[in-house]
Design an enzyme around this catalytic site. Structure first.
Site, mmCIF file in Angstrom:
data_model
loop_
_atom_site.group_PDB
_atom_site.id
_atom_site.type_symbol
_atom_site.label_atom_id
_atom_site.label_comp_id
_atom_site.label_asym_id
_atom_site.label_seq_id
_atom_site.Cartn_x
_atom_site.Cartn_y
_atom_site.Cartn_z
ATOM 1 N N CYS A 285 0.789 -1.238 0.000
ATOM 2 C CA CYS A 285 0.000 0.000 0.000
ATOM 3 C C CYS A 285 0.819 1.286 0.000
ATOM 4 O O CYS A 285 0.586 2.154 -0.835
ATOM 5 C CB CYS A 285 -0.983 0.035 1.159
ATOM 6 N N ARG A 314 6.175 -11.495 5.437
ATOM 7 C CA ARG A 314 5.528 -11.350 6.744
ATOM 8 C C ARG A 314 6.057 -12.375 7.718
ATOM 9 O O ARG A 314 6.253 -13.542 7.363
ATOM 10 C CB ARG A 314 4.013 -11.499 6.608
ATOM 11 N N GLN A 332 1.136 -11.106 -3.736
ATOM 12 C CA GLN A 332 -0.298 -10.823 -3.754
ATOM 13 C C GLN A 332 -0.695 -10.280 -5.121
ATOM 14 O O GLN A 332 0.080 -9.557 -5.746
ATOM 15 C CB GLN A 332 -0.623 -9.729 -2.735
ATOM 16 N N ASP A 334 -2.297 -7.744 -5.782
ATOM 17 C CA ASP A 334 -2.743 -6.613 -4.983
ATOM 18 C C ASP A 334 -3.287 -5.488 -5.860
ATOM 19 O O ASP A 334 -2.930 -5.384 -7.028
ATOM 20 C CB ASP A 334 -1.535 -6.093 -4.186
ATOM 21 N N HIS A 336 -4.900 -1.184 -5.245
ATOM 22 C CA HIS A 336 -5.446 -0.117 -4.404
ATOM 23 C C HIS A 336 -6.297 0.782 -5.275
ATOM 24 O O HIS A 336 -5.847 1.238 -6.322
ATOM 25 C CB HIS A 336 -4.310 0.640 -3.728
ATOM 26 N N LYS A 420 -13.007 -4.996 6.740
ATOM 27 C CA LYS A 420 -12.757 -5.707 5.479
ATOM 28 C C LYS A 420 -13.832 -6.739 5.190
ATOM 29 O O LYS A 420 -14.566 -7.162 6.082
ATOM 30 C CB LYS A 420 -11.394 -6.386 5.517
ATOM 31 N N HIS A 466 -8.198 -1.497 -0.444
ATOM 32 C CA HIS A 466 -7.148 -2.480 -0.700
ATOM 33 C C HIS A 466 -7.887 -3.735 -1.123
ATOM 34 O O HIS A 466 -8.873 -4.096 -0.481
ATOM 35 C CB HIS A 466 -6.384 -2.863 0.574
HETATM 36 ZN ZN LIG Z 1 -2.914 -2.405 0.751
#
Ligand SMILES: [Zn+2]
Ligand SMILES: [Zn+2]
Length: 591
Positions: A285, A314, A332, A334, A336, A420, A466
């Site tokens: 992010c 992580r 990911q 991912d 945004h 979420k 996200h």
């Molecule tokens: Zn994010």
């Protein structure tokens, strides 16, 4: 309560069964103590399908020990033992567990938190425990449980602690239920992605590289690339823009984003670069926010959707790592989405619809949607005001209502920056897997002072979503392997056609055929080894290749191919063109 994201099987909400399982863990501990003497006890909770207990024992257990323990348990159950609860002071508890170092550690913590300390006594066995239990072992059917396996488990899941021996058991209310479950476990074993990953040469994990860090083998890389290409193309069709960002960043970035304040436990220790601390990124992010802030934005540009196959790191304890499902570094899919308040519902609905389409394309038909909101008692673990949280939680609820999705609410499962929506899939065996996540963030836009100019020329704060629809590509691939038991649909299969020449005379023809297929963008492999045809056919079957062609004299003379089709377990005659068209059609249609 925090739940492991490894959870795969629906936990029954059945109080009676929970009591049976929990009581069986005590009975097992009792039996273990009777057999092996000098036992140090860890903990013995219930789990999805049964129970376990952790022990420190004088010797390593093997599978041969399990029937012995089971037999002793049955003997104890037949004695109609009563479970009696007693509440004690910390001093009494210390006395009662004097020879049990792990229990003493737990007592210390309970005493510190001012919690009630209770014991359950069942026959000659006494255990620190909050319960609940059955009143009498008469309530436990002795033919509906089974000890299934032994595993090493670090005390409290921390590799710095001693390793204990964990015995797992499954338990049900009736014998048929147990038998069904054992059958299911056997099937799950055959589908285990770690086993199939090795057999199908998809991925490996190497001790010298480090636990939880995945090496993708050539065939696995093909599979993963197909998955990636498909989702990236779909995202770009929906107006997402691809960005790329680095794997590490200065502590300045993660301080500002709040990760160092709220997510530090999930991050690895920093590295020093010219006197400044840098961290491997746990999330993408802040990088995307920096890209947004690179220029000024007008309301006309919104929504802006940045996507990246971003690799994050992580912190996971080694004890919880599991094949591809739980790793230390993962990628990911991912994105945004930065939008105005008015655009929020449409964007949320759009993401959920896209998620459904993508997951259905991968062969999942059943979903479960969970809305995770902030916990009421631990607000300090979250950024932002009550007002902001209310707005965000209402926003997600509205989108779920507009999209006509059934959902459950889980309290205390939100991310530190916002609530979420999680989407879980059910695989062919009915197991539940957490896959997609969609998070609403009103905090990071504020922390990074993200703005846009509205239609009246005023500076406004955008919202940020996200979303990762496959979640982690590692985990998703693991789930996919288990869902298909390695027999992927044609478009995902690392090898789509396996060509088997009967003898040396058929090599040249086979190679030319392979070349033709490859030129048509079909992944064909020709087996030029000197093994027998039967061996090669078995090899192809084991690799779960969707199409197999055996090439002998007959096939060379004839204009058509004898195609062995995995899905139908049959051989079909077709022309080369029909065959090529069939496969190409499957690839284009993600079949
Ligand atoms: Zn994010
Ligand atoms: Zn208990």
């Amino acid at each position: 309560m925090k739940q492991s994201n490894n959870r795969t099987i629906e936990r029954p909400n059945n109080e009676k069964l929970e009591k049976i399982r929990h009581s069986l863990s005590h009975i097992m501990a009792h039996a273990v103590e009777d057999i092996y003497k000098d036992v140090k006890f860890g903990i013995g909770p219930t789990i999805e399908d049964g129970f376990y207990y952790d022990f420190e024992l004088p010797r390593l257990l093997t599978n041969e020990d399990l029937p012995k323990i089971e037999k002793m348990m049955k003997k104890l159950l037949a004695q109609n033992i009563e479970f009696k609860k007693s509440e004690v002071t910390p001093a009494e508890a210390n006395q009662r567990s004097i020879k049990q170092p792990y229990k003493l550690e737990l007592i210390k913590e309970l005493a510190k938190d001012g919690q009630t300390i209770s014991y359950y006594t069942s026959g000659g066995f006494d255990d620190l425990c909050a319960g609940p239990h059955v009143n009498n072992t008469r309530e436990i059917p002795s033919d509906a449980f089974k000890l299934t396996r032994i595993a090493g488990a670090y005390w409290r899941g921390d590799e710095k602690n001693p390793q204990l021996q964990r015995i797992y058991g499954v338990a049900f209310e009736t014998k048929p239920e147990l038998e069904n479950h054992l059958k299911m476990l056997e099937e799950a074993k055959n589908r285990d992605h770690r086993k199939l990953g090795q057999e199908l040469e998809l991925f490996m994990i190497d001790e010298e590289v480090g636990p939880g860090l995945v090496l993708w083998l050539p065939k696995g890389a093909i599979l993963r690339k197909e998955i990636e290409n498909f989702v990236l193309e779909e995202y770009q069709k929906k107006g997402y823009q691809l960005v790329l960002t680095p794997h590490i960043a200065s502590q300045k970035l993660f301080s500002k984003s709040g990760h160092l304040g709220f997510y530090k436990d999930g991050m690895y220790s920093p590295m020093d670069i010219e006197g400044e601390q840098y961290y491997a990124k746990p999330m993408n992010c802040p990088f995307h926010i920096k890209i947004y802030k690179h220029t000024n934005h007008s309301y006309r540009e919104l929504p802006i959707r940045y996507t990246e196959l971003g690799t994050v790191y992580r912190y996971e304890k080694s004890g919880v790592l599991h094949g591809l499902l739980r790793v230390r570094g993962f990628t990911q899919d991912d994105a945004h989405i930065i939008c105005t308040e008015e655009q929020l519902t449409d964007e949320l609905v759009g993401v959920i619809d896209l998620t459904k389409y993508i997951l259905e394309t991968f062969g999942f038909a059943k979903f479960k949607v969970v809305l995770s909101i902030r916990g009421k008692d631990n607000k300090k673990n979250y950024l932002g005001s009550d007002q902001e949280w209310k707005l965000a939680e209402e926003g997600l609820k509205k989108a779920l209502t507009v999209g006509k999705w059934d959902y459950e609410v889980e309290e205390g499962e939100a991310v530190f920056y916002g609530p979420k929506i999680d989407i879980k899939v059910l695989d062919v065996m009915g197991r539940e897997w957490q896959i997609s996540t969609l998070q609403l963030d009103f905090n990071q836009p504020k922390r990074f002072d993200m703005t846009y100019i509205d239609n009246e020329g005023n500076k406004k704060r955008p919202f940020m979503l996200h979303r990762a629809l496959l979640g982690s590509l590692e985990r998703f691939t693991g789930v996919l392997i288990e869902h298909y038991a390695g027999a992927f649909p044609t478009w995902l299969s690392p090898i789509q056609v396996y060509i088997i020449p009967v003898g040396k005379d058929h090599f040249k023809f086979s190679e030319e055929l392979g070349k033709t297929l490859k030129e048509a963008n079909i992944r064909a492999e020709v087996d030029l080894n000197r093994e027998t045809v039967g061996y090669k056919i078995r090899k192809s079957e084991k690799m779960k290749v969707p199409y197999m062609l055996v090439i002998g004299d007959k096939e060379m003379k004839s204009k058509s191919l004898n195609v062995r089709i995995r899905a139908h377990k049959e051989v079909k005659k077709m022309t080369q063109k029909t065959f090529v068209d069939r496969i190409k059609k499957e690839i284009v249609n993600n079949k």
